[in-house]
Design a protein around this motif. Structure first.
Motif, short mmCIF file in Angstrom:
data_model
loop_
_atom_site.label_atom_id
_atom_site.label_comp_id
_atom_site.label_asym_id
_atom_site.label_seq_id
_atom_site.Cartn_x
_atom_site.Cartn_y
_atom_site.Cartn_z
N GLU A 445 0.83 -1.21 0.00
CA GLU A 445 0.00 0.00 0.00
C GLU A 445 0.87 1.26 0.00
OE1 GLU A 445 -3.26 0.29 2.70
OE2 GLU A 445 -3.53 -1.89 2.81
N ASP A 491 -2.66 9.55 8.18
CA ASP A 491 -4.12 9.58 8.04
C ASP A 491 -4.69 8.18 7.76
OD1 ASP A 491 -4.16 12.27 8.49
OD2 ASP A 491 -4.26 12.84 6.38
N LYS A 492 -3.88 7.31 7.20
CA LYS A 492 -4.33 5.95 6.88
C LYS A 492 -4.20 5.00 8.08
CE LYS A 492 -3.26 6.02 1.91
NZ LYS A 492 -4.64 5.67 1.49
N ASP A 494 -5.56 4.77 11.12
CA ASP A 494 -6.78 4.25 11.75
C ASP A 494 -7.45 3.20 10.88
OD1 ASP A 494 -6.41 5.86 13.95
OD2 ASP A 494 -7.71 7.47 13.21
N ALA A 495 -7.52 3.47 9.57
CA ALA A 495 -8.14 2.52 8.66
C ALA A 495 -7.37 1.21 8.61
CB ALA A 495 -8.26 3.12 7.26
N VAL A 496 -6.04 1.31 8.59
CA VAL A 496 -5.20 0.10 8.55
C VAL A 496 -5.39 -0.71 9.83
CG1 VAL A 496 -2.82 -0.73 8.57
CG2 VAL A 496 -3.50 1.06 6.97
N HIS A 497 -5.46 -0.03 10.97
CA HIS A 497 -5.64 -0.74 12.24
C HIS A 497 -7.00 -1.43 12.29
CE1 HIS A 497 -5.96 -0.66 16.89
NE2 HIS A 497 -5.31 -1.75 16.49
N THR A 498 -8.02 -0.77 11.77
CA THR A 498 -9.35 -1.37 11.76
C THR A 498 -9.40 -2.59 10.84
OG1 THR A 498 -10.35 0.79 12.20
CG2 THR A 498 -11.79 -0.92 11.30
N ASP A 499 -8.76 -2.50 9.68
CA ASP A 499 -8.83 -3.58 8.69
C ASP A 499 -7.92 -4.76 9.03
OD1 ASP A 499 -10.60 -2.01 7.34
OD2 ASP A 499 -9.12 -1.24 5.90
N THR A 500 -6.73 -4.49 9.56
CA THR A 500 -5.72 -5.56 9.73
C THR A 500 -5.33 -5.80 11.18
OG1 THR A 500 -3.84 -4.03 9.52
CG2 THR A 500 -4.77 -4.90 7.48
#
Length: 712
Positions: A445, A491-492, A494-500
Motif C-alpha cells: 500500500e 491519516d491511513k 486508523d483505517a489500517v488498524h481497523t482492517d488488519t
C-alpha cells in the motif's frame, strides 16, 4: 537602595570582587575540563508520534533508532564502480569501517541497492546503535579515515549522513571582527581607550563565566551547539551594552566633579536600575521559550537567559570594581567634546546633537514620517507571507565539504528522497506468519502512494509482530511535499488498524524534524501574542499611557515582520545569496522566528524605555509635547545609537559562519536590532508622539488607580 549599596561595596572592595569572579570562572573551567561533557545537536519533540516510535525502536531495534553515516564512492566517468579495481578498494575500505569503534553494521551498496544506473556511483551505509550525541569524535574520524583509503585509481570518496552532520559553530574571524568593531564604537562614544576597554573587559569575563557554566551542565543536560552560540552572541552583546549604560552615567557624573566612589554607586543605582529592567525583559522573553515543550529549545532559551543574568550581575558588580581600579582616569578630559556633552546637556558649542537634529527632522512632518517609515517596513515584511519552516540537513552544509558532496551526489544520482527516508513502524496484534503478511500488505500500500519512489521489504525487530519499513519519498527532507506524505501515511493509520489489526506510525530523523517544525509553527502565534500582551502591560505600567504601549507593541511587530521578510528573501528565495555567501536556500530554520521574537522583544523594550523615559521626564517638567520629544531624544540617542551599533556588529560577526542554523539567526537579529533601533525607536516613535501631541500621555483615571507604580 540595594543597587546603591552594591555599587558602593563593589567599588570599595574591588580586589575582592574581581578575585571572586576570576575564581568562579576558574572553577567552572575546571568542571568543564574534568567532567568532559559533550554537546548534543539532536532534535526531539516529546509526545509526537515520531518520537514515541523512535523510543520504541531504541528498545526493539537499536540499530534503526541510532544515527547513520553514508559513504559515497564515485568512479571516473565511463568506469564501473562494481568492477575491479574499484570494487576491491570499496570492499577493503568497508571492511575497515566495519571494524571501527562503535559501528554496529555496514550495509554494502549491493545489499542496499544503491548503485547508480550508469554504475559510476555506489553508496554504502554505516549504522551506529546510538544517537549522534553519544558517538565519540574518534569513532567518526576512524570511519572517515577507513573510507578514504579507497581513494585510488581515480575513485573519489565522500563521507556524509546524519552522523557527520554539523559539528556546531566554531568561533572564527567574523566574531573577532565584530568585537573589534564594537571596540571602535565604544572608542568613538567615549573618546578614551581606557573607557572603551572597561565594558569590553567586563563583558568578556561575563561571557566566559556564562559559557563555562553552560558547558559544565553537558554531562547531565542535552546542550546543543546552537545553545552555546546563542548564549555567546547574547552574552557578549548585552554585556557590552549594559556596561555602556552604567559607564556612560558614571563618566557624565565624573565630568561634573562628583567623587568617583559616590559616582560609581549612583551610576549603579540609576543606570543600573535601567539595566536590571532591561535584562529582566530579555530574561523573561527567553525563559518563556520553555513553555513550548521542546527540550532543545528550552535549553537554548534558558541558557541564553542565564548568559543575560550573568551579564546583569557583571554590570552591577564587576563594572563598579573596574571603575574603582581606574579611579578619576575614567573622567572625560577637561575641554574635550565628551566633557562638553556631559556638562552642557548634549550640546557642543552652538551645534546640537545629531540625535536632536534627526528627531527634529522626523517630527517636522510627523504624519509623512510615520507613513513613509511604516510603509517601507510593511513593504520589506511582505515576503513573510511565503515563510516556510524546516530544520537544516547536510544539504545546507558548506559547499565542498564531504557532507555536502555526499548529499548532492545522492540527490542527483538516486533522487532527493534518499537523503531523508521515512521509517514506518508496524505493530501487529498477531505474530508469526499473520504479522509478516500484514506488514507485506502494508508495504504494498505504501508503494502505491503518490510520491513514494521506493519501499524496502519489512524488517522484523526483536518484538513479536513488529517490523520496520523504509519508505523513500520523491522529495528531499525539507520539502513540504515530504511533510504532506507523512501526513497522508498517518491519516491511513486508523483505517489500517481497523482492517488488519496492525498499528502503524511514521518515524525516523526526517519525520522527527517535520514534527518539530509543526510544533514550532503551531506555537508561533500564541507565543507572539503572549509577548505582545506582555509588552502592552509593561509599557502601560511604566509610562502611564495608552498610546505609548500600543505604539511600542506595533513598532515591535513591524521590526519582527521586516526582519523575517528579509530572512525569507535571502535564505528562502535566494536574493543576494551568492553575494552574501549563503550556501543553500530553502525553508527557514523552524525555531528562528520564536528566537527572534523572544530576543528582539527584550532589546526593543530596552530601547523604548531608555528613549521614551527621557521624553516623559521632559513632558512632566515642561508640559510641551513636541519640545519634550526633542529634548528627551537629545539626552539618550547617543547611548542608544552606540548600544544598537554594538548589538548589530556583534550579531553580524556571526553571519559569515558556515552554519545553516547560526547564519540566519545572526542575520535576523542583526537586521532586527538595526530596524528597531534606528527606524522604529528613533524615527517612527518620535513622529507618532509628535503626531498625537498631548494625547500621548493620557490614561483613564480608573486605570491609573489600578496600575502599580514602577520606578523604572
Amino acid at each position: 537602595m540595594l543597587l546603591h549599596r552594591i555599587g558602593h561595596t563593589a567599588y570599595r572592595r574591588r580586589k575582592t570582587v574581581l578575585a571572586v569572579w576570576l575564581v568562579v570562572l576558574a572553577g567552572l573551567l575546571a568542571c568543564v575540563v574534568g567532567l568532559g561533557g559533550k554537546l548534543d545537536d539532536t532534535f526531539s519533540v516529546p509526545g509526537a508520534q515520531s518520537q514515541q516510535a523512535l523510543n520504541t525502536l531504541a528498545k526493539t531495534l537499536p540499530g534503526a533508532s541510532g544515527t547513520s553515516a553514508q559513504i559515497v564512492y564515485i568512479a571516473p566517468s565511463g568506469k564501473d564502480v562494481t568492477k575491479p579495481p574499484y570494487a576491491d578498494e570499496i570492499r577493503r575500505s568497508l571492511a575497515a569501517v566495519a571494524a571501527g569503534p562503535q559501528v554496529s553494521a555496514v550495509v554494502t551498496p549491493q545489499q542496499a541497492g544503491t548503485v547508480s544506473r550508469d554504475r559510476t556511483v555506489a553508496v554504502a551505509q554505516v549504522q551506529y546503535a546510538m544517537p549522534r550525541a553519544q558517538l565519540k569524535q574518534s569513532s567518526l574520524d576512524a570511519a572517515r579515515a577507513a573510507a578514504l583509503t579507497a581513494q585510488r585509481d581515480g575513485l573519489q570518496v565522500a563521507v556524509g549522513g546524519a552522523a557527520f552532520g554539523s559539528g556546531g559553530m566554531q568561533v572564527g574571524s567574523g566574531e573577532v571582527v565584530g568585537v573589534l568593531v564594537a571596540l571602535l564604537v565604544l572608542l568613538f562614544t567615549f573618546g578614551s581607550m581606557l573607557a572603551a576597554g572597561v565594558p569590553l573587559l567586563s563583558a568578556l569575563l561575563g561571557v566566559g563565566v556564562g559559557l563555562a557554566g553552560l558547558m559544565a551542565l553537558t554531562p547531565w543536560v542535552s546542550v546543543s551547539s546552537t545553545a552555546i552560540t546563542l548564549a555567546l552572541m547574547l552574552g557578549l552583546a548585552v554585556g557590552i551594552d549594559y556596561a555602556l549604560f552604567i559607564l556612560s552615567r558614571h563618566r557624565t557624573q565624573l565630568a561634573t566633579g562628583m567623587d568617583p566612589h559616590e559616582s560609581a554607586a549612583v551610576a549603579t543605582r540609576t543606570a543600573g536600575g535601567a539595566v536590571v529592567f532591561a535584562g529582566g525583559t530579555v530574561i523573561i522573553a527567553l525563559a518563556a521559550l520553555s513553555v513550548i515543550g521542546i527540550p532543545f529549545l528550552t535549553v537554548m532559551g534558558l541558557g541564553a537567559a542565564g548568559a543575560v543574568v550573568i551579564a546583569v550581575l557583571v554590570a552591577l558588580t564587576l563594572l563598579p570594581a573596574l571603575a574603582g581600579f581606574a579611579g578619576t582616569r575614567l573622567a572625560p578630559r577637561p575641554g574635550s567634546r565628551a566633557a562638553k556633552r556631559s556638562t552642557h546637556d548634549g550640546v557642543v558649542g552652538n551645534r546640537d546633537t545629531l540625535g536632536a537634529r534627526w528627531t527634529r527632522l522626523a517630527i517636522a512632518r510627523p504624519l509623512l514620517t510615520a507613513v513613509v517609515v511604516g510603509g517601507a517596513l510593511v513593504l520589506v515584511a511582505l515576503p513573510v507571507g511565503d515563510l516556510q519552516l524546516g530544520l537544516p540537513d547536510n544539504g545546507s552544509a558548506a559547499k565542498g565539504s564531504g557532507q555536502r558532496t555526499a548529499y548532492d551526489t545522492i540527490s542527483d544520482r538516486f533522487g532527493p528522497g534518499f537523503n531523508g527516508p521515512l521509517l514506518v513502524l508496524t505493530d501487529a496484534d498477531a505474530s508469526g506468519t499473520a504479522a509478516r503478511q500484514s506488514a507485506t500488505d502494508i508495504a504494498k500500500e505504501l508503494r502505491a502512494l503518490p510520491g513514494v519512489v521506493a519501499v524496502a521489504p519489512p524488517h522484523p525487530t526483536e518484538a513479536p509482530g513488529q517490523t520496520v519499513i523504509q519508505v523513500v519519498p520523491a522529495w528531499g527532507p525539507e520539502d513540504q511535499r515530504t511533510a504532506d506524505l507523512v501526513r497522508t501515511i498517518r491519516d491511513k493509520a486508523d483505517a489500517v488498524h481497523t482492517d488488519t489489526g496492525t498499528r502503524i506510525s511514521v518515524t525516523g530523523a526526517t519525520a522527527v524534524n517535520i514534527d518539530v517544525s509543526n510544533r514550532l509553527r503551531a506555537s508561533l502565534l500564541p507565543f507572539a501574542g503572549i509577548v505582545v500582551g506582555l509588552s502592552l502591560i509593561l509599557m502601560t505600567i511604566v509610562f502611564r499611557s495608552l498610546v505609548v504601549p500600543l505604539k511600542a507593541a506595533g513598532g515591535f511587530l513591524l521590526s519582527v515582520a521586516a526582519s523575517l521578510g528579509m530572512v525569507v528573501a535571502l535564505f528562502q528565495w535566494g536574493w543576494l545569496a551568492d553575494a552574501l555567501g549563503v550556501a543553500n536556500t530553502g525553508p527557514v530554520v523552524s525555531f528562528l522566528p520564536i528566537i527572534l521574537i523572544g530576543v528582539l522583544f527584550g532589546l526593543a523594550m530596552d530601547y523604548e524605555v531608555f528613549l521614551v523615559s527621557g521624553i516623559r521626564e521632559e513632558w512632566l517638567r515642561s508640559g510641551r509635547a513636541k519640545e519634550s520629544v526633542v529634548n528627551g531624544a537629545r539626552r539618550n540617542t547617543r547611548v542608544v545609537t552606540a548600544a544598537a551599533l554594538i548589538m548589530f556588529t556583534v550579531f553580524g560577526g556571526f553571519f559569515p559562519a558556515d552554519d545553516a542554523v547560526i547564519k540566519p539567526i545572526a542575520f535576523s537579529l542583526a537586521v532586527g536590532v538595526a530596524i528597531d533601533a534606528f527606524l522604529v525607536r528613533m524615527t517612527l516613535v518620535p513622529a507618532v508622539l509628535a503626531l498625537v501631541d498631548r494625547r500621548a500621555w493620557w490614561l483613564p483615571r480608573w486605570l491609573d488607580r489600578v496600575l502599580p507604580n514602577l520606578d523604572h
